[in-house]
Design an enzyme around this catalytic site. Sequence first.
Site, short mmCIF file in Angstrom:
data_model
loop_
_atom_site.label_atom_id
_atom_site.label_comp_id
_atom_site.label_asym_id
_atom_site.label_seq_id
_atom_site.Cartn_x
_atom_site.Cartn_y
_atom_site.Cartn_z
N PRO A 1 0.91 -1.06 -0.03
CA PRO A 1 0.14 0.09 -0.13
C PRO A 1 0.96 1.49 -0.06
O PRO A 1 1.80 1.29 0.85
CB PRO A 1 -0.73 -0.18 1.34
N CYS B 1 2.46 2.88 9.36
CA CYS B 1 2.49 4.26 8.91
C CYS B 1 3.10 5.25 9.89
O CYS B 1 2.39 5.50 10.99
CB CYS B 1 1.37 4.43 8.24
N LYS C 1 -0.52 -5.15 8.63
CA LYS C 1 0.83 -4.58 8.26
C LYS C 1 1.66 -4.09 9.57
O LYS C 1 0.89 -2.84 9.89
CB LYS C 1 0.73 -3.92 7.00
N HIS D 1 7.09 -5.13 8.19
CA HIS D 1 8.23 -4.07 7.32
C HIS D 1 9.36 -4.04 8.53
O HIS D 1 9.33 -3.88 9.48
CB HIS D 1 7.62 -2.94 7.50
N GLY E 1 7.47 -2.56 -2.40
CA GLY E 1 6.71 -1.16 -2.42
C GLY E 1 7.42 -0.38 -3.42
O GLY E 1 6.99 -0.54 -4.75
N ARG E 2 8.31 0.48 -3.16
CA ARG E 2 9.04 1.32 -4.13
C ARG E 2 9.42 0.62 -5.44
O ARG E 2 9.48 1.48 -6.37
CB ARG E 2 10.04 2.40 -3.59
C1 LIG Z 1 4.83 6.90 -1.47
C2 LIG Z 1 4.82 5.83 -0.36
C3 LIG Z 1 3.37 5.93 0.46
C4 LIG Z 1 3.15 4.84 1.33
N1 LIG Z 1 1.91 4.76 2.13
C5 LIG Z 1 1.60 3.69 2.65
C6 LIG Z 1 0.38 3.37 3.28
O1 LIG Z 1 -0.55 4.10 2.93
N2 LIG Z 1 0.38 2.23 4.07
C7 LIG Z 1 1.33 1.70 4.56
O2 LIG Z 1 1.11 0.55 5.39
N3 LIG Z 1 2.59 1.73 4.06
C8 LIG Z 1 2.68 2.97 3.38
N4 LIG Z 1 4.01 3.16 2.81
C9 LIG Z 1 5.07 2.02 2.97
C10 LIG Z 1 5.03 1.00 2.24
O3 LIG Z 1 4.08 0.27 2.05
C11 LIG Z 1 6.39 0.00 2.62
O4 LIG Z 1 6.03 -0.48 3.73
C12 LIG Z 1 7.65 0.68 2.39
O5 LIG Z 1 7.79 1.60 1.39
C13 LIG Z 1 8.85 -0.24 2.56
O6 LIG Z 1 8.80 -1.16 1.49
P1 LIG Z 1 9.79 -0.85 0.17
O7 LIG Z 1 11.21 -0.72 0.77
O8 LIG Z 1 9.62 -2.14 -0.65
O9 LIG Z 1 9.49 0.37 -0.64
C14 LIG Z 1 4.16 3.83 1.94
C15 LIG Z 1 5.52 4.13 0.97
C16 LIG Z 1 5.75 5.07 0.01
C17 LIG Z 1 6.93 5.01 -0.85
#
Ligand SMILES: Cc1cc2nc3c(=O)[nH]c(=O)nc-3n(C[C@H](O)[C@H](O)[C@H](O)COP(=O)(O)O)c2cc1C
Length: 333
Positions: free
Chosen positions: A19, A102, A141, A173, A236-237
């Site tokens: 998300p 978050c 999460k 996470h 995510g990213r």
């Molecule tokens: C732009 C952005 C918005 C995010 N919004 C949420 C969110 O609404 N809910 C959530 O649980 N995590 C949110 N996250 C965190 C991601 O879900 C994820 O846990 C985090 O980016 C780490 O994973 P990654 O290293 O694969 O990006 C967000 C991350 C980004 C970059």
Amino acid sequence: MNTALKSDACAASRLSVAPMMDWTDRHCRYLHRLLSRHALLYTEMVTAPALVRGGAVHLLDFSPREHPVALQLGGSDPEELAAAARLGQAAGYDEINLNCGCPSDRVQSGVFGAVLMRDPGRVADCVAAMREAVEVEVTVKCRIGVDDQNPEEVLPEFLSRVGAAGCGRFIIHARKAWLQGLSPKENRDIPPLDYDLVQRMRGMFSGLHLSVNGGIVSLDQAERFLEAGLDGVMVGRAAYHDPASMLAQADRRIFGAGEDADAVAVARAMLPYIEAHLAAGGKLGQVTRHMLGLFAGRPGARHWRRILSEGAHRPGAGPELVEQALEPVLQAA
Ligand SMILES: Cc1cc2nc3c(=O)[nH]c(=O)nc-3n(C[C@H](O)[C@H](O)[C@H](O)COP(=O)(O)O)c2cc1C
């Protein structure tokens, strides 16, 4: 009720797209679904107060082609979350997920997100109320802890109490959130990742389904986590910025079913979707902004990005812009 395309979210969670607020909206998820039939897709977080008190049910709209798709809720009031989960189930979501990870200020002030890592009893109450309210799976999460908490103690306690309340699947996470002094963005990079701890939780909680999240940037890396015994990997990213590398081979490599997607074909398959979006009064850029990374790392990618990002906001711009942006990619190939 949208039940025709209901699917098994748990099986799909072997690989999921995280998300992400402002990023994983319905247009983004539609694109990701064209790249992988099987990966689980998460919505942006929708707060329970917005749905239940604000009546913002339009936030739940999605295309039936997005299944399997999970709704992420933010909140900390059991009754309100139960009501929001009911709305999510009625809208057709395959899973309802509670955000306990978050760190943003706005979210802290509403007492939800990562600050809930301090209150597993409340999270357990929320999960129990949501479980009671819906038949679809309720998942959580979370982080490995916040601030000065000791993850070695806090995480097993959290999993055990929330698991006992009826949550069978967690996405962890694998880093702390530091609620004071770091921006949400910094909180996704600065606290160190502790994959080992998540791996140890896998050993301790054999009855729970555990997905790892944080810093995973390739399908190779995702495969290694699955081989090491984790039940799922959430990305995510990397999935947003380079969706083809993360998703186009996922059906074959992660799910053992289906063929690799071709990014050019996916770009073209977006055209009818874009036409329908424009016909409904939407803007081209609302869809194409999520397509900018489709050719990341491939020859012609820079031109693709530039043509799409500069052209999408010109008056009268339509789906033909996508064909125009594809030309340099096809030429370079
Ligand atoms: C732009 C952005 C918005 C995010 N919004 C949420 C969110 O609404 N809910 C959530 O649980 N995590 C949110 N996250 C965190 C991601 O879900 C994820 O846990 C985090 O980016 C780490 O994973 P990654 O290293 O694969 O990006 C967000 C991350 C980004 C970059």
